[in-house]
Write a protein that holds these residues in place. Structure first.
Motif, short mmCIF file in Angstrom:
data_model
loop_
_atom_site.label_atom_id
_atom_site.label_comp_id
_atom_site.label_asym_id
_atom_site.label_seq_id
_atom_site.Cartn_x
_atom_site.Cartn_y
_atom_site.Cartn_z
N SER B 78 16.12 -16.70 -27.61
CA SER B 78 15.06 -17.19 -28.50
C SER B 78 15.28 -16.73 -29.92
O SER B 78 14.94 -17.44 -30.87
N LEU B 79 15.82 -15.54 -30.05
CA LEU B 79 15.84 -14.90 -31.35
C LEU B 79 16.92 -13.85 -31.32
O LEU B 79 17.13 -13.20 -30.31
N HIS B 80 17.64 -13.71 -32.42
CA HIS B 80 18.53 -12.56 -32.51
C HIS B 80 18.46 -12.01 -33.93
O HIS B 80 18.16 -12.74 -34.89
N ALA B 81 18.74 -10.73 -34.05
CA ALA B 81 18.52 -10.08 -35.33
C ALA B 81 19.43 -8.86 -35.44
O ALA B 81 19.91 -8.33 -34.45
N VAL B 82 19.65 -8.44 -36.69
CA VAL B 82 20.35 -7.18 -36.93
C VAL B 82 19.28 -6.11 -37.06
O VAL B 82 18.40 -6.20 -37.90
N SER B 83 19.34 -5.11 -36.20
CA SER B 83 18.36 -4.04 -36.24
C SER B 83 19.04 -2.76 -36.73
O SER B 83 19.99 -2.29 -36.12
N ARG B 84 18.57 -2.25 -37.86
CA ARG B 84 19.14 -1.01 -38.39
C ARG B 84 18.07 0.07 -38.55
O ARG B 84 18.33 1.11 -39.13
N TYR B 95 19.88 -7.24 -31.89
CA TYR B 95 18.73 -7.32 -30.99
C TYR B 95 18.51 -8.78 -30.62
O TYR B 95 18.56 -9.65 -31.49
N GLN B 97 16.15 -11.56 -28.09
CA GLN B 97 15.10 -11.84 -27.12
C GLN B 97 15.56 -12.98 -26.22
O GLN B 97 16.11 -13.97 -26.70
N ARG B 128 19.95 -5.38 -26.31
CA ARG B 128 20.55 -4.83 -27.53
C ARG B 128 22.04 -4.69 -27.30
O ARG B 128 22.47 -4.20 -26.27
N GLU B 138 27.16 -7.45 -39.14
CA GLU B 138 26.87 -8.68 -39.88
C GLU B 138 27.73 -9.83 -39.36
O GLU B 138 27.26 -10.96 -39.20
N PHE B 141 26.39 -10.99 -36.12
CA PHE B 141 25.16 -11.76 -36.36
C PHE B 141 25.52 -13.19 -36.76
O PHE B 141 24.95 -14.16 -36.24
N ASP B 142 26.49 -13.33 -37.67
CA ASP B 142 26.88 -14.65 -38.15
C ASP B 142 27.47 -15.50 -37.02
O ASP B 142 27.20 -16.70 -36.94
N CYS B 145 24.68 -16.75 -34.93
CA CYS B 145 23.99 -17.86 -35.59
C CYS B 145 24.78 -19.15 -35.40
O CYS B 145 24.22 -20.20 -35.04
#
Lengths: 93, 233
Positions: B78-84, B95, B97, B128, B138, B141-142, B145
């Protein structure tokens, strides 16, 4: 395609994206694509008590299909422009 | 489509190599990231492992336990993110979901994960990925995406929406099609017993057949008649 163009105009603005699982994420709209996938920057979770582990992720990609609402900045809504665009869309143009 | 996380054990080269991908369905490996720990829900991290990202799914394989591995389709992320943020997790990580298809169980699944190691992985809603090389975050993450964008919702959902929007027209079309379909089907069935039709007038036989079909339809149920009337006021 109307909403795609519309959201593209909001790039750089602060929005709140509410997901179908009730998570709401606030951040700067970085980009949006044709599937209404949304990238946010400098995000924070609105209800931090409920989702403490997601505290301030830096950038975040949200799948378009899981988005329930996007809350817009009030001054980011150009009512006239939207009127025209929806009319054009309804005419199939 | 398969929602949720699943166990993944199919490795090439006698079960020690890369994950076996569905290359027949145009699945390609996009990126390999060695030295990645995985954290499922509130479980302790599992490491070391290697992350394989294809254009369809994310696969994590343990480097030590060749029977251990997990996979999740991009369609279910659903969602992914960089968590720092060290408050969210001690190490910088990706991260994600995961949509499980059973939304009501989200909370209980999380709490179960804390106490039950053997929990059904399909109920995991958070993952995670912690690369030992933080500078890769990064880039990872790209790639996430890019691959997420390669996996829009399947077509059938769009068609459903299409049907929904034009429900009135669609309903009429469907009814017509079903009636035609039914009569063809019944005709075919009756052709299995051609005695009495074979030498006769084919048109006549066809008319008789149609008559019988009509008779059946109106004999069967009064409800049908009402529906037909409602459909054509």
């Amino acid at each position: 395609m109307l909403f795609f163009s519309y959201f593209k105009d909001l790039v750089g603005r602060e929005v709140t994206v509410e997901l179908k699982n009730d998570l709401a994420i606030r951040g700067t709209l970085h980009s949006v694509d044709q599937y209404l996938n949304i990238k946010l920057e400098n995000t924070k979770v609105v209800d931090q008590d409920k989702y403490p582990h997601m505290l301030s992720v830096r950038n975040c990609f949200i799948r378009g299909s899981v988005v329930r609402y996007v809350q817009l900045p009030p001054d980011g809504v150009d009512v006239e422009l939207l009127h025209d665009a929806t009319r054009r869309e309804a005419r199939g143009g | 489509m398969v929602l949720g996380l699943r166990n993944f054990t199919e490795r090439s080269g006698d079960g020690v190599g890369e994950p076996v991908l569905d290359t027949a369905n145009e699945e390609d490996l996009m990126h390999v990231q060695p030295g990645v720990a995985i954290v499922l829900g509130a479980r302790p991290p599992e490491s070391p492992g290697t992350l394989y990202i294809s254009n369809k799914q994310v696969v994590w394989l343990s480097d030590v336990d060749k029977e251990r591995g997990y996979a999740v389709d991009f369609l279910a992320i659903s969602l992914h993110a960089v968590s720092r943020d060290p408050e969210a997790y001690p190490s910088p990580c990706i991260y994600a979901q995961i949509e499980t298809g059973a939304d009501e169980d989200v909370d209980s699944a999380d709490s179960d994960a804390e106490c039950n190691e053997s929990l059904d992985v399909s109920q995991i809603t958070e993952m995670r990925l912690v690369p030992s090389d933080h500078s890769q975050l990064e880039a990872l993450f790209d790639i996430f995406c890019e691959c997420a964008e390669l996996n829009p919702e399947p077509d059938e959902e769009q068609e459903e929406e299409h049907n929904w929007i034009f429900s009135a027209d669609q309903l009429l079309d469907d009814t017509t099609m079903n009636e035609e379909g039914d009569s063809q089907w019944q005709l075919a069935e009756n052709l299995g017993n051609p005695i009495g039709y074979a030498n006769g007038n084919h048109d006549l036989a066809h008319s008789v057949l149609e008559l019988r079909i009509s008779d059946q339809r109106f004999d069967d149920a009064d409800e049908m008649e009402h529906e037909v009337q409602d459909g054509h006021p």
